[in-house]
Design a protein around this motif. Structure first.
Motif, PDB file in Angstrom:
ATOM      1  N   SER A  22      51.289  43.961  38.002  1.00  0.00           N
ATOM      2  CA  SER A  22      50.487  42.542  39.086  1.00  0.00           C
ATOM      3  C   SER A  22      51.821  41.493  39.294  1.00  0.00           C
ATOM      4  O   SER A  22      52.757  41.967  38.727  1.00  0.00           O
ATOM      5  CB  SER A  22      49.718  42.105  37.946  1.00  0.00           C
ATOM      6  N   TRP A  60      48.042  34.444  31.247  1.00  0.00           N
ATOM      7  CA  TRP A  60      47.122  34.233  32.148  1.00  0.00           C
ATOM      8  C   TRP A  60      46.671  33.677  32.025  1.00  0.00           C
ATOM      9  O   TRP A  60      45.418  33.091  32.658  1.00  0.00           O
ATOM     10  CB  TRP A  60      47.454  34.812  33.474  1.00  0.00           C
ATOM     11  N   SER A 115      37.065  41.669  37.139  1.00  0.00           N
ATOM     12  CA  SER A 115      38.462  41.017  37.252  1.00  0.00           C
ATOM     13  C   SER A 115      37.494  39.834  37.923  1.00  0.00           C
ATOM     14  O   SER A 115      36.501  39.834  38.215  1.00  0.00           O
ATOM     15  CB  SER A 115      39.223  41.865  38.168  1.00  0.00           C
ATOM     16  N   THR A 117      38.893  39.070  40.662  1.00  0.00           N
ATOM     17  CA  THR A 117      39.204  38.857  42.151  1.00  0.00           C
ATOM     18  C   THR A 117      37.527  39.284  42.451  1.00  0.00           C
ATOM     19  O   THR A 117      37.128  39.033  43.535  1.00  0.00           O
ATOM     20  CB  THR A 117      39.705  39.754  42.393  1.00  0.00           C
ATOM     21  N   TYR A 143      44.126  29.722  44.746  1.00  0.00           N
ATOM     22  CA  TYR A 143      43.996  31.665  44.205  1.00  0.00           C
ATOM     23  C   TYR A 143      43.128  31.514  43.444  1.00  0.00           C
ATOM     24  O   TYR A 143      42.350  31.236  42.873  1.00  0.00           O
ATOM     25  CB  TYR A 143      45.244  31.628  43.601  1.00  0.00           C
ATOM     26  N   HIS A 144      41.902  33.048  44.390  1.00  0.00           N
ATOM     27  CA  HIS A 144      40.820  32.943  44.276  1.00  0.00           C
ATOM     28  C   HIS A 144      40.492  34.704  44.362  1.00  0.00           C
ATOM     29  O   HIS A 144      40.056  34.960  44.861  1.00  0.00           O
ATOM     30  CB  HIS A 144      39.505  32.726  44.711  1.00  0.00           C
ATOM     31  N   GLY A 145      41.901  35.659  43.972  1.00  0.00           N
ATOM     32  CA  GLY A 145      41.883  36.627  43.682  1.00  0.00           C
ATOM     33  C   GLY A 145      42.421  37.317  45.007  1.00  0.00           C
ATOM     34  O   GLY A 145      43.185  36.306  45.576  1.00  0.00           O
ATOM     35  N   GLU A 205      39.461  25.916  42.912  1.00  0.00           N
ATOM     36  CA  GLU A 205      39.641  25.426  42.292  1.00  0.00           C
ATOM     37  C   GLU A 205      40.044  23.911  41.621  1.00  0.00           C
ATOM     38  O   GLU A 205      40.425  22.780  42.667  1.00  0.00           O
ATOM     39  CB  GLU A 205      40.955  26.231  42.091  1.00  0.00           C
ATOM     40  N   ASN A 210      46.648  27.400  40.502  1.00  0.00           N
ATOM     41  CA  ASN A 210      47.749  28.342  41.432  1.00  0.00           C
ATOM     42  C   ASN A 210      48.666  27.478  41.604  1.00  0.00           C
ATOM     43  O   ASN A 210      49.785  27.806  42.715  1.00  0.00           O
ATOM     44  CB  ASN A 210      46.572  29.462  42.143  1.00  0.00           C
ATOM     45  N   ASP A 238      35.610  28.006  41.429  1.00  0.00           N
ATOM     46  CA  ASP A 238      36.554  29.043  40.831  1.00  0.00           C
ATOM     47  C   ASP A 238      36.799  28.737  39.664  1.00  0.00           C
ATOM     48  O   ASP A 238      38.049  27.505  39.306  1.00  0.00           O
ATOM     49  CB  ASP A 238      37.660  29.619  41.737  1.00  0.00           C
ATOM     50  N   VAL A 240      37.617  30.602  37.195  1.00  0.00           N
ATOM     51  CA  VAL A 240      38.348  31.809  36.802  1.00  0.00           C
ATOM     52  C   VAL A 240      39.431  31.570  35.768  1.00  0.00           C
ATOM     53  O   VAL A 240      39.411  32.024  34.566  1.00  0.00           O
ATOM     54  CB  VAL A 240      38.346  32.679  37.330  1.00  0.00           C
ATOM     55  N   MET A 241      40.033  30.095  35.767  1.00  0.00           N
ATOM     56  CA  MET A 241      41.405  30.083  34.950  1.00  0.00           C
ATOM     57  C   MET A 241      40.605  28.629  34.254  1.00  0.00           C
ATOM     58  O   MET A 241      40.941  28.515  33.039  1.00  0.00           O
ATOM     59  CB  MET A 241      42.728  29.587  35.275  1.00  0.00           C
ATOM     60  N   LYS A 266      38.384  35.303  32.111  1.00  0.00           N
ATOM     61  CA  LYS A 266      40.198  35.460  31.775  1.00  0.00           C
ATOM     62  C   LYS A 266      39.188  35.142  29.942  1.00  0.00           C
ATOM     63  O   LYS A 266      38.705  35.826  29.381  1.00  0.00           O
ATOM     64  CB  LYS A 266      40.588  34.300  32.107  1.00  0.00           C
ATOM     65  N   GLU A 399      53.263  28.195  38.934  1.00  0.00           N
ATOM     66  CA  GLU A 399      51.576  28.815  37.528  1.00  0.00           C
ATOM     67  C   GLU A 399      51.244  27.686  36.587  1.00  0.00           C
ATOM     68  O   GLU A 399      52.253  27.109  36.255  1.00  0.00           O
ATOM     69  CB  GLU A 399      52.361  30.514  36.768  1.00  0.00           C
TER      70      GLU A 399
HETATM   71  P1  KE4 Z   1      41.931  38.578  38.385  1.00  0.00           P
HETATM   72  O1  KE4 Z   1      41.287  39.325  39.635  1.00  0.00           O
HETATM   73  O2  KE4 Z   1      43.702  38.380  38.515  1.00  0.00           O
HETATM   74  O3  KE4 Z   1      40.634  38.576  37.028  1.00  0.00           O
HETATM   75  O4  KE4 Z   1      41.549  36.651  39.030  1.00  0.00           O
HETATM   76  C1  KE4 Z   1      42.023  36.670  40.158  1.00  0.00           C
HETATM   77  C2  KE4 Z   1      42.562  34.987  39.954  1.00  0.00           C
HETATM   78  C3  KE4 Z   1      40.837  33.877  40.622  1.00  0.00           C
HETATM   79  N1  KE4 Z   1      40.543  32.860  41.013  1.00  0.00           N
HETATM   80  C4  KE4 Z   1      41.308  32.519  40.110  1.00  0.00           C
HETATM   81  C5  KE4 Z   1      41.825  30.135  39.483  1.00  0.00           C
HETATM   82  C6  KE4 Z   1      43.131  32.712  39.212  1.00  0.00           C
HETATM   83  O5  KE4 Z   1      43.606  31.800  38.471  1.00  0.00           O
HETATM   84  C7  KE4 Z   1      42.797  34.143  39.623  1.00  0.00           C
HETATM   85  C8  KE4 Z   1      43.822  35.243  38.686  1.00  0.00           C
HETATM   86  N2  KE4 Z   1      45.110  34.270  38.594  1.00  0.00           N
HETATM   87  C9  KE4 Z   1      45.721  34.797  38.113  1.00  0.00           C
HETATM   88  C10 KE4 Z   1      46.799  33.400  37.196  1.00  0.00           C
HETATM   89  N3  KE4 Z   1      47.397  32.374  38.310  1.00  0.00           N
HETATM   90  C11 KE4 Z   1      46.815  36.132  36.983  1.00  0.00           C
HETATM   91  C12 KE4 Z   1      48.066  36.407  36.680  1.00  0.00           C
HETATM   92  C13 KE4 Z   1      48.564  37.721  38.070  1.00  0.00           C
HETATM   93  O6  KE4 Z   1      47.875  37.999  39.101  1.00  0.00           O
HETATM   94  O7  KE4 Z   1      48.505  38.394  37.134  1.00  0.00           O
END
Ligand code: KE4
Length: 426
Positions: A22, A60, A115, A117, A143-145, A205, A210, A238, A240-241, A266, A399
């Motif tokens: 990553s 993360w 994941s 994403t 960021y949403h993946g 978010e 992000n 979103d 995720v975080m 997460k 970050e």
């Molecule tokens: P993953 O596909 O990485 O599990 O999730 C994507 C995602 C979706 N939505 C939000 C708000 C996120 O923060 C993320 C992933 N976050 C990053 C950190 N900024 C993961 C770290 C990385 O990309 O290695």
């Protein structure tokens, strides 16, 4: 002494693009050699040279309990003895779904995936399928993946359709993605005035991790909700975080806003590959096998991952968990601000629950463009200064940071002291 991280990085780059799986892990933004972690426990992890770091990444976000929580380890050990993966439904998926729905009242149903994403991409497809519309709204800095339709940057001017941020994403894939400035009410109004009847969803978010740590203003978040309702678009948070990270009920609980769909990841996996998306029954039942919106996954609801997630949710649901975590995180943030002020270092910081961010400027940015005015060299000096002192923060100024239940007051004090030493010597 040979640096084992250097040796491993050289070996990794021979077989893995950039030596990492990553990109942010490669230290490209900050320079230097990534630390190859060999083990972790509590608030710490150790690199290939057996150097210990206080860990403010927490994978993360997922490691909210700290690494190796005994109840979680026990649950995972028990689960693996029953089997790694079946590709068939299990009771534990029902238990996790029920636990998530009990904590996220805006959800009546949830689909588990592997994941963030995948969860965001699926929520997007569901929103388009449920509304029959194509246009989606997102915000610069969120960021949403890495699903194609979400790898876009703002077009020139106001409320215009985005341009791909990645090679391999054809312009036609992002032609329906509107990218607006975060917290910009004027652009938001304009986008809905111009495109409201075509907008399938707005994805945000609500506390943006992000672009380090930027809150949607209550007025902005409220207007996102109102405009989506008014125009028949779906509001997607979103989380995720932020889900189970900023509080037991996520950013939607902090803001008091009910989204139509929520994306999670997460923390709900506790460090194992597990994410989810959910919302009202009427929308979720548009999903296969019931409805016309296809979505699937070999390891979705994986029995080991669900065991890890359930054990994690059980611990964070205990009374007082978030009060203690938020207090610890606020102590860190306030201590860093005081240390910077004492050394004349422009600095500001914010936190919610176990998530924090800081900026080497006196203001708290309200959008991505402001965040990116940070002096890179100053941030990189702070990052490496902390790393040398055994404190591991995010290797990129955009970050967020994460505190776990395992971080002690001494860890927080040592972190503040390390930062003050760096500010003093800058
Ligand atoms: P993953 O596909 O990485 O599990 O999730 C994507 C995602 C979706 N939505 C939000 C708000 C996120 O923060 C993320 C992933 N976050 C990053 C950190 N900024 C993961 C770290 C990385 O990309 O290695």
């Amino acid at each position: 002494m040979t640096d084992q991280n250097d040796l491993l990085f050289e070996r990794a780059r021979a077989v893995i693009p950039g030596g990492v799986n990553s990109p942010v892990r490669a230290f490209k933004a900050v320079g230097g050699t990534p630390r190859f972690i060999q083990r972790a426990q509590g608030a710490y992890f150790w690199d290939a040279n057996d150097k210990r770091y206080i860990d403010y990444i927490g994978s993360w976000g997922p490691m909210i309990l700290g690494h190796g929580h005994p109840a979680v380890v026990e649950a995972v050990q028990k689960a693996v003895l029953e089997g790694f993966s079946y590709g068939a439904p299990t009771e534990r998926e029902i238990e996790l779904a029920e636990a998530i729905l009990a904590l996220v009242p805006s959800m009546e149903m949830v689909r588990l995936v592997s994941s963030g994403t995948e969860a965001a991409m699926s929520a997007l497809r569901l929103a388009r399928g449920a509304t029959g519309r194509k246009t989606i709204v997102k915000f610069e800095g969120c960021y949403h993946g890495h699903a194609d339709a979400l790898l876009v940057k703002a077009g020139s001017g106001l409320a215009t359709f985005g341009n791909p941020t990645s090679a391999g994403v054809p312009p036609e894939v992002v032609q329906h993605t509107l990218v607006l400035e975060y917290n910009n009410l004027q652009q938001l109004e304009e986008a809905f005035a111009l495109h409201g009847k075509d907008i399938a969803c707005l994805m945000i978010e609500a506390i943006a991790g992000n672009m380090n740590f930027v809150r949607a203003t209550p007025a902005f978040a409220k207007r996102c909700r109102e405009l989506c309702t008014q125009h028949g678009a779906l509001l997607i948070f979103d989380e995720v975080m932020t889900g189970f990270r900023v509080g037991l009920h996520g950013a939607q609980g902090v803001l008091g806003i009910t989204p139509d769909l929520t994306v999670l990841g997460k923390v709900i996996g506790g460090g194992m590959p597990l994410a989810a998306f959910g919302g009202p029954r009427a929308i979720m039942e548009q999903l296969a096998p019931l409805g016309p919106v296809y979505q699937a996954g070999t390891l979705s609801g994986n029995p080991v991952a669900t065991a890890c997630g359930l054990a994690t949710l059980k611990e964070i649901s205990k009374p007082g968990f978030y009060e203690a975590l938020a207090k610890k995180t606020r102590t860190l943030v306030d201590g860093l601000k005081a240390a910077a002020a004492a050394e004349g270092q422009p600095f500001n910081a914010d936190s919610e629950g176990g998530m924090f961010g800081f900026f080497l400027m006196n203001e708290l940015p309200q959008n991505y463009a402001t965040v990116m005015t940070t002096d890179n060299a100053q941030f990189n000096a702070l990052f490496h200064g902390l790393l040398d002192r055994g404190v591991y923060i995010a290797p990129a100024l955009y970050e967020a940071g994460f505190v776990s239940a395992a971080h002690s007051e001494d860890d927080i004090a040592a972190t503040i002291a390390a930062a003050r030493d760096i500010f003093r010597k800058r």
